[in-house]
Design a protein around this motif. Structure first.
Motif, short mmCIF file in Angstrom:
data_model
loop_
_atom_site.label_atom_id
_atom_site.label_comp_id
_atom_site.label_asym_id
_atom_site.label_seq_id
_atom_site.Cartn_x
_atom_site.Cartn_y
_atom_site.Cartn_z
N PRO A 1 -56.08 28.64 4.62
CA PRO A 1 -56.78 29.88 5.01
C PRO A 1 -58.29 29.70 5.09
CG PRO A 1 -55.29 30.28 3.16
CD PRO A 1 -55.33 28.81 3.38
N LEU A 2 -58.85 28.88 4.18
CA LEU A 2 -60.30 28.69 4.16
C LEU A 2 -60.76 27.91 5.40
CD1 LEU A 2 -60.58 27.66 0.41
CD2 LEU A 2 -61.17 29.88 1.40
N GLN B 1 -59.15 27.52 8.18
CA GLN B 1 -58.88 28.29 9.40
C GLN B 1 -60.06 29.23 9.72
OE1 GLN B 1 -56.66 28.00 11.69
NE2 GLN B 1 -57.26 29.82 12.84
N ARG B 2 -60.65 29.82 8.66
CA ARG B 2 -61.83 30.69 8.85
C ARG B 2 -62.99 29.87 9.45
NH1 ARG B 2 -58.66 33.80 6.87
NH2 ARG B 2 -58.99 35.37 5.27
N ARG C 1 -62.71 27.11 11.16
CA ARG C 1 -62.33 26.74 12.54
C ARG C 1 -62.61 27.88 13.51
NH1 ARG C 1 -58.87 24.31 16.31
NH2 ARG C 1 -57.46 25.89 17.12
N SER C 2 -62.33 29.10 13.07
CA SER C 2 -62.55 30.25 13.95
C SER C 2 -64.03 30.50 14.20
CB SER C 2 -61.94 31.52 13.35
OG SER C 2 -60.57 31.33 13.14
N ILE D 1 -58.14 35.15 18.01
CA ILE D 1 -58.43 34.56 16.69
C ILE D 1 -57.46 35.09 15.65
CG2 ILE D 1 -60.14 34.54 14.81
CD1 ILE D 1 -62.30 34.30 16.97
N GLU E 1 -54.10 33.45 16.06
CA GLU E 1 -54.11 32.09 15.52
C GLU E 1 -54.10 32.12 13.98
OE1 GLU E 1 -56.28 28.55 17.31
OE2 GLU E 1 -57.47 28.94 15.52
N ASN E 2 -54.91 33.02 13.41
CA ASN E 2 -54.96 33.12 11.95
C ASN E 2 -53.59 33.46 11.37
OD1 ASN E 2 -57.65 32.57 12.06
ND2 ASN E 2 -58.36 34.61 11.52
N GLN F 1 -50.08 32.67 0.97
CA GLN F 1 -50.88 32.25 2.13
C GLN F 1 -51.23 33.41 3.05
OE1 GLN F 1 -52.18 29.16 2.24
NE2 GLN F 1 -51.14 28.86 0.30
N THR G 1 -54.09 36.23 2.41
CA THR G 1 -55.51 35.95 2.71
C THR G 1 -55.94 36.57 4.05
OG1 THR G 1 -54.93 33.87 3.76
CG2 THR G 1 -55.50 33.77 1.44
#
Lengths: 416, 319
Positions: free
Chosen positions: A230-231, A233-234, A236-237, B5, B8-9, B281, B284
């Protein structure tokens, strides 16, 4: 002239008196030859997930005690030797507090102590030692440690806020010179331990604005992470120019670096700057490929630097530690500071040692084991002018690259 | 762009949740097997997992599996081989210690031996953790494989956007976990040992009358449960560094998973573990990352409140 009459009772009395005198003299002479040992405490985590840094602190303390005793002990106390009392602070603030209570109750002869690795633990330990009037030296970073009005806490590292303030301009300058343009955006990924929170606070509130940098990702996590997806991915965005990463647990450093690589952002594609020692611990190499960490920089309160080569070699030979982390060098230095305080206190008494620490003012001596400033503490217990070291992974070894006067290598910008 | 976004997230969090959840599921299955067959709450399960990680580490390095199978396949071979090693340790632990406070010997013990079982397994946990600290030291290790730093990229699904990265090490671990669960399910359903385990779980007294060696079945269940969790530990070690205290980090996940799935249900435990991975997961996406683990327990409390028997648990106690 009266004849000398000695009866059996007199003979026994005089014999006993002579024996007592002889014993007393012998005892006094024995005491003069070997003055009582002076007890110094080390309260660090030796069990639980923080056991490893605690053990490295123990290595630093043991090396210092060995060196101090080999150099003749405490001169002003007739060459009294130092004796290290080691207390396990455990793996939680509750256990640290209990350990501190046990330490002050069971070891009443302690004159000073060093501890307790994690800022959260140091905050808990010093709540106890303050009440017991036991001076404690600490390498922990949190500003809170020395902003509570305590009189028996002495912080040898620059505080977290001061480190952020000192390091950010250096890092941004390096990035600007290397890439030709100033970074415009940054991601902050931090754990929620006391030192990390204290480092990040001035960045969020003031420093980034002053440097004209936008904070595009601001993530706080609870260590240890199960997965860094999750970290990352943030990140990357948002695609920031820089990532500031503040872990305390080595596994978090590994998961983050590997995940950045997996997402195609690692190895300098988005340069990562860390704060604290977790990302430069030797253990990291036991868990991941050194190529992934090459070029990563971290801002640390202290590190083995120019002038410490002999110590770095010794810790390698004696304990098989490949380099000298802050945990080893600062704890080594702490023992020498306690030695200096004992020399000027001239008695093995915790109150006298605390007073000596409050008034010490030296440029050399133990100050050479710490970056910047001198051996002098302000009224809050902070070391005056305490600097920091910037360390960079180079060829599988984290080397001190700034400030220039103590650097062992030139810094380079890892941007690809 | 924000929608892309977000998509994708969500997909990335889902993928991470499924991968993490499958490993959690396998850990939970080991614990559930022990509880389901023996009705023993094994507090040392996390520490047996830790031993499994060390076993896999030494099989991989010192016993030469890395030299034979390389650093890509080697860690998985080592993780699977850790199973038989921990099976033997579990078998011996049951024979020497656990059997005295469980199974057919509990008639004379207070609370059918549950108090003694709790104290004994807690004691074993402490001995294993501290013993490992003395024996292996406080160093961090992992089964190093290049697969843990690379991913299969699925997509992009929308022009140049919306890619999902599936970590290779976690992906293979998840596939092996599913394979182990499939073999276990087949074994319990179809083999002679499986029938003995089921009989011992359903009605130990009747099983004894029918000639089933209940003590031996319990021993096999305990050893198998420990072995399965050890394999999960070995698979986890390809991605996650471990130390002697790592069991503590996961034992709570295992318990939550087993209770979520329904105490005693083996397939339920898998889904319980999977749910925990997904909640951890995916939370978040809407909550701050530092509340990841809080989210697990809020969800856990909600399930316990609305469905106390768990996903697959039975409301009525077995007869």
């Amino acid at each position: 002239m009266e004849a000398l009459k000695i009866n059996r009772r007199d003979l026994l009395k005089s014999t006993a008196a002579t024996a007592a005198l002889a014993y007393g003299m012998a005892g006094a002479s024995a005491f003069a030859q070997t003055p009582a040992e002076v007890e110094v405490g080390l309260i660090v985590p030796l069990s639980g997930i923080y056991a490893r840094p605690g053990q490295v602190m123990r290595m630093g303390a043991e090396m210092a005690i060995e060196d101090i005793n080999a150099a003749g002990g405490i001169g002003s106390l007739g060459g009294a030797k130092l004796k290290l009392v080691i207390v396990d602070a455990g793996d939680s603030t509750e256990k640290s507090k209990n350990a501190a209570q046990r330490m002050v109750a069971e070891h009443t002869n302690l004159v000073a102590a060093s501890g307790a690795y994690l800022s959260s633990f140091t905050l808990a330990v010093t709540e106890v030692t303050e009440r017991a009037g036991l001076p404690v030296l600490t390498l922990s970073y949190s500003d809170l440690i020395t902003s509570r009005g305590f009189k028996y806490v002495f912080q040898t590292s620059a505080t977290a806020a001061s480190q952020a303030e000192q390091s950010l301009p250096v890092v941004i300058d390096l990035a600007t010179r290397a890439t030709g343009s100033k970074p415009k955006s940054v991601a902050i990924v931090t754990d929620n331990t006391a030192a990390s929170v204290a480092s990040v606070k001035p960045m969020r509130e003031r420093l980034l604005k002053e440097l004209g940098i936008e904070l595009v990702v601001d993530e706080t996590f609870t260590p240890p992470l199960a997965d860094a997806t999750p970290l990352v991915q943030r990140i990357r965005s948002a695609r920031p120019d820089l990532v500031f990463f503040l872990p305390t647990v080595i596994s978090d450093a590994k998961l983050m670096l590997e995940k950045l690589n997996e997402f195609g952002l690692g190895q300098g594609r988005i340069p990562l700057i860390s704060f604290g020692i977790a990302i430069a611990e030797p253990d990291l190499l036991k868990t991941m490929n050194p190529a992934l960490v090459e070029g990563v920089m971290t801002c640390v309160g202290n590190w083995g630097f120019k002038g410490h080569e002999a110590l770095i070699k010794r810790i390698k030979d004696k304990y098989n530690e490949p380099w000298m982390t802050q945990n080893a060098i600062s704890t080594y230095g702490d023992m020498w500071i306690i030695k200096e305080a004992l020399e000027s206190a001239k008695k093995a008494d915790k109150e006298a040692v605390a007073q000596a620490l409050r008034t010490v003012d030296m440029d050399g001596g133990p100050a050479r084991y710490f970056p910047g400033g001198k051996l002098k503490f302000d009224e809050n217990g902070r070391r005056v002018g305490a600097g920091l070291t910037i360390v960079q992974w180079r060829n599988g070894i984290p080397s001190t690259v700034a400030p220039a006067n103590i650097a062992m290598a030139e810094p380079y910008w890892p941007k690809k | 762009m924000t929608g892309i976004i977000w998509t994708e997230n969500i997909l990335q969090a889902l993928a991470a949740g499924l991968l993490v959840g499958t490993i959690y599921g396998l850990m939970c299955v080991g614990l559930a097997l022990i509880f389901g067959v023996m009705r023993v709450i094994n507090f040392a399960q996390g520490d047996f997992m830790m031993l499994g990680m060390y076993a896999a580490f030494y099989i991989f390095g010192a016993l030469g599996v890395s030299a034979v199978f390389g650093t890509s396949a080697g860690p998985y071979v080592a993780a699977i081989l850790a199973g038989p090693v921990l099976f033997c340790i579990g078998y011996l632990t049951h024979k020497v210690l656990i059997s005295h406070v469980s199974g057919t010997r509990t008639a004379h013990l207070e609370g059918e031996g549950h108090y003694a079982q709790l104290i004994l397994t807690l004691g074993i946990a402490l001995i294993l953790t501290n013993g490992a600290m003395l024996f292996f030291g406080s160093f961090l290790y992992s089964l190093q494989t290049p697969l843990s730093t690379s991913a299969w990229e699925l997509g992009p699904f929308w022009g140049d956007y919306v890619s999902v990265f599936v970590n290779k090490a976690r992906g293979i671990s998840a596939a092996i976990s599913l394979g182990v669960i499939a073999v276990l399910a087949w074994m319990i359903g179809n083999s002679r040992i499986g029938r003995a385990l089921r009989a011992s779980a359903d009605n130990p007294t009747a099983a004894i009358y029918m000639g089933v060696n209940v003590d031996k079945s319990h021993r096999i269940a305990f050893a198998l449960g420990v072995a399965i969790t050890a394999v999960a530990g070995g698979l986890l070690a390809t991605n996650y560094p471990f130390h002697p205290y790592v069991g503590l980090e996961y034992v709570i996940v295992m318990y939550a998973g087993v209770v979520l799935g329904g105490m005693g249900s083996i397939i339920g435990a898998f889904w319980g573990g999977m749910t925990i991975g997904l909640v951890q997961q995916m939370s978040t996406l809407i909550l701050p990352t530092q509340l990841q683990n809080t989210a697990i327990f809020v969800f856990f409390l909600l399930i316990v409140f609305f469905r106390p028997q768990g996903f697959f648990g039975r409301v009525v106690e077995r007869t």
